[in-house]
Design a protein around this motif. Structure first.
Motif, PDB file in Angstrom:
ATOM      1  N   SER A 181       0.849  -1.196   0.000  1.00  0.00           N
ATOM      2  CA  SER A 181       0.000   0.000   0.000  1.00  0.00           C
ATOM      3  C   SER A 181       0.877   1.236   0.000  1.00  0.00           C
ATOM      4  CB  SER A 181      -0.947   0.003   1.208  1.00  0.00           C
ATOM      5  OG  SER A 181      -0.393   0.706   2.286  1.00  0.00           O
TER       6      SER A 181
ATOM      7  N   THR B 295      -9.744  -0.822  -4.051  1.00  0.00           N
ATOM      8  CA  THR B 295      -8.958  -1.447  -5.124  1.00  0.00           C
ATOM      9  C   THR B 295      -8.678  -2.905  -4.799  1.00  0.00           C
ATOM     10  OG1 THR B 295      -6.955  -0.529  -4.129  1.00  0.00           O
ATOM     11  CG2 THR B 295      -7.869   0.649  -6.025  1.00  0.00           C
TER      12      THR B 295
ATOM     13  N   ASN C 271      -4.260   5.735   0.321  1.00  0.00           N
ATOM     14  CA  ASN C 271      -5.459   6.161   1.039  1.00  0.00           C
ATOM     15  C   ASN C 271      -6.256   4.957   1.509  1.00  0.00           C
ATOM     16  OD1 ASN C 271      -5.800   8.983   1.361  1.00  0.00           O
ATOM     17  ND2 ASN C 271      -5.829   9.146  -0.877  1.00  0.00           N
TER      18      ASN C 271
ATOM     19  N   LYS D  36     -13.394   6.036  -8.295  1.00  0.00           N
ATOM     20  CA  LYS D  36     -13.246   6.909  -7.143  1.00  0.00           C
ATOM     21  C   LYS D  36     -13.930   6.240  -5.970  1.00  0.00           C
ATOM     22  CE  LYS D  36     -13.869  11.809  -6.284  1.00  0.00           C
ATOM     23  NZ  LYS D  36     -14.716  12.938  -6.624  1.00  0.00           N
ATOM     24  N   PRO D  37     -13.264   5.948  -4.895  1.00  0.00           N
ATOM     25  CA  PRO D  37     -11.862   6.220  -4.612  1.00  0.00           C
ATOM     26  C   PRO D  37     -10.916   5.266  -5.367  1.00  0.00           C
ATOM     27  CG  PRO D  37     -12.798   4.864  -2.886  1.00  0.00           C
ATOM     28  CD  PRO D  37     -13.930   5.184  -3.826  1.00  0.00           C
ATOM     29  N   GLY D  38      -9.611   5.624  -5.320  1.00  0.00           N
ATOM     30  CA  GLY D  38      -8.617   4.642  -5.736  1.00  0.00           C
ATOM     31  C   GLY D  38      -8.085   4.743  -7.125  1.00  0.00           C
ATOM     32  N   LYS D  39      -7.733   5.896  -7.610  1.00  0.00           N
ATOM     33  CA  LYS D  39      -7.277   6.027  -8.996  1.00  0.00           C
ATOM     34  C   LYS D  39      -5.976   5.283  -9.314  1.00  0.00           C
ATOM     35  CE  LYS D  39      -6.123  10.126 -10.304  1.00  0.00           C
ATOM     36  NZ  LYS D  39      -6.226  11.519 -10.722  1.00  0.00           N
TER      37      LYS D  39
ATOM     38  N   SER E 130      -9.175   3.820  -0.534  1.00  0.00           N
ATOM     39  CA  SER E 130      -8.725   3.359  -1.855  1.00  0.00           C
ATOM     40  C   SER E 130      -8.124   1.962  -1.762  1.00  0.00           C
ATOM     41  CB  SER E 130      -7.689   4.326  -2.422  1.00  0.00           C
ATOM     42  OG  SER E 130      -8.183   5.638  -2.392  1.00  0.00           O
TER      43      SER E 130
ATOM     44  N   PRO F 263      -3.039   1.915  -3.806  1.00  0.00           N
ATOM     45  CA  PRO F 263      -2.806   3.282  -3.340  1.00  0.00           C
ATOM     46  C   PRO F 263      -2.693   3.320  -1.809  1.00  0.00           C
ATOM     47  CG  PRO F 263      -4.991   3.058  -4.358  1.00  0.00           C
ATOM     48  CD  PRO F 263      -4.347   1.731  -4.428  1.00  0.00           C
TER      49      PRO F 263
ATOM     50  N   SER G   1     -11.798   9.651   0.092  1.00  0.00           N
ATOM     51  CA  SER G   1     -11.060   8.388   0.042  1.00  0.00           C
ATOM     52  C   SER G   1     -10.126   8.231   1.236  1.00  0.00           C
ATOM     53  CB  SER G   1     -10.287   8.267  -1.264  1.00  0.00           C
ATOM     54  OG  SER G   1      -9.361   9.311  -1.363  1.00  0.00           O
TER      55      SER G   1
END
Ligand code: AMP
Ligand code: MG
Length: 412
Positions: free
Chosen positions: A255, A312, A305, A284-287, A308, A303, A375
């Motif tokens: 992470s 993800t 956050n 979103k969240p998690g780009k 996220s 990611p 996020s």
């Protein structure tokens, strides 16, 4: 891995990312035989066929009296003398014509009998049973093979075994089942700011939440976890630990550190050890999401956050892990419910709103969303029972139907 529908500048759709990942997810090829009592949550590696009919013989569904239907008078009462007693676990004798057998639930029907009357529906006088019409031929008898016919497949390869599946296997006499080997997943969290709970928090530091979210998510999937702790934000440390993780594990998950800031070292650390793609996913969240291989070990860079990480993991790492574990159906079953909120602004990315369901007196189930959808707000996930998805470019008005992914689908 280069995708034709995606360039560095663009966002990749969730569906596209998932398809690319699943195409890379090969099931582990080691199979082991586990005692059925130890198979909960394991993935069945070979379909199982019953060699038996279940029930193995016609048997009584009730405590009562077994007899031949042709011995019953068309009208009024029939008196039959009771010529034998058959408790469960014993085989009776051929039934003497014109008599009945005292019989108990699960006991095999004696040859010559075809019908059972339950004890509450008849009278007994001395050694006779008095049976009253109406009686249906064959009533209260469970037929040979009516549950499972010999030769049928009872459990299909790729199934995640549930308690009832364990019972079903036992019911046809299987003592062990072939299951895929448990996956070993190495995790670590990057970030100079991270402190393990239980320690004092100096200014600028935060507690490491992701380690525990990931641990729980992986446990729920039945994975063995290799926890490599917190890794500082520097290239050499990240590279060393990545290499060690990949040597020990079937999958590596980290992470943080996958953006393109100066303190994000994951991409550079993988370069030289293997291959990595940094995806900007339209969600979103998690780009940001990194996916690649270190040696031959698949690697997910989630990611940092906390929300996220959760999202993800659930959307990408989870199905990938399940597929590697040999599971066929890896996508969650979703439901459509009414929105009890407005979402007036269409976004470029698919929204995964943390939501709860409420069933009202009108019988309708509606989704309510958490007020803070940031996020970074992990409390939204803890509050929620699932996520409502809002497709890219869409708005929602209260009362419209929206897709809901229950956490029970993701975490079970
Ligand atoms: P990063 O992707 O490393 O830039 O991190 C994004 C945000 O997530 C930052 O606010 C981090 O402090 C936070 N963060 C990163 N790792 C963790 C973690 N393990 N637990 C809680 N928050 C984290
Ligand atoms: Mg960081």
């Amino acid at each position: 891995m280069t995708d034709p529908c995606f360039t560095e500048k663009e966002l990749m759709s969730v569906d596209n990312a998932l398809a690319l990942l699943l195409a890379k997810a090969q099931p582990v090829d080691e199979i082991e035989y586990a005692d059925i009592s130890n198979t909960l949550g394991r993935i069945l590696a070979q379909s199982q066929t019953s060699t038996l009919n279940i029930p193995t013989a016609d048997n009584s569904a009730m405590d009562g009296y077994a007899f031949a239907y042709r011995d019953i008078h068309a009208q009024g009462e029939t008196r039959l003398s009771v010529s034998q007693r058959i408790p469960a676990g014993q085989a009776g004798h051929p039934l003497l014509p014109g008599t009945a057998a005292r019989i108990f639930t699960g006991a095999p029907m004696p040859p010559g009998a075809d019908t059972v009357v339950m004890q509450e529906h008849c009278r007994v006088e001395e050694d006779r049973v008095i049976i009253q019409h109406p009686i249906k031929s064959g009533q209260n008898v469970r037929r040979t093979g009516e549950d499972i016919a010999a030769g049928t497949i009872i459990l299909t390869a790729g199934t995640k075994l549930r308690p009832q599946d364990m019972g079903l296997a036992a019911s046809v006499g299987l003592a062990q089942l072939p299951v895929y080997r448990t996956l070993r997943v190495a995790i670590f969290c990057t970030g100079d700011e991270l402190v393990a709970p239980g320690n004092p928090l100096a200014p600028g530091k935060i507690y490491n939440a992701n380690r525990y979210t990931l641990t729980g998510l992986l446990r729920a999937l039945g994975c063995e976890i290799i926890d490599l702790g917190i890794v500082p934000d520097n290239l050499a440390a990240t590279r060393t630990i990545l290499a060690a993780a990949a040597r020990q594990a079937d999958i590596v998950i980290t992470s943080g550190g996958v953006s393109v800031g100066e303190e994000d070292h994951v991409k550079a650390a993988v370069d030289g050890l293997g291959h990595i793609d940094l995806w900007r996913i339209a969600m979103k969240p998690g780009k940001p999401l990194a996916f690649g291989t270190i040696g031959s070990t698949p690697f997910f860079g989630l990611p940092g956050n906390p929300v996220s990480v959760f999202a993800t993991f659930c959307l990408f790492a989870r199905p990938f892990i399940l597929r590697r574990q040999g599971m066929i159906n890896v996508l969650p079953q979703t439901v459509y419910v009414e929105a009890d909120f407005d979402w007036p602004k269409a976004g470029h990315r698919r929204e995964y709103l943390r939501a709860r369901l409420a069933t009202a007196e009108d019988g309708k189930t509606r989704a309510v969303i958490f007020a803070n959808q940031s996020s970074a707000a992990l409390s939204s996930v803890s509050w929620a029972q699932g996520m409502v998805t809002i497709p890219e470019g869409h708005t929602v008005q209260r009362g419209q139907m929206v897709r809901f992914i229950p956490f029970t689908e993701l975490l079970a």
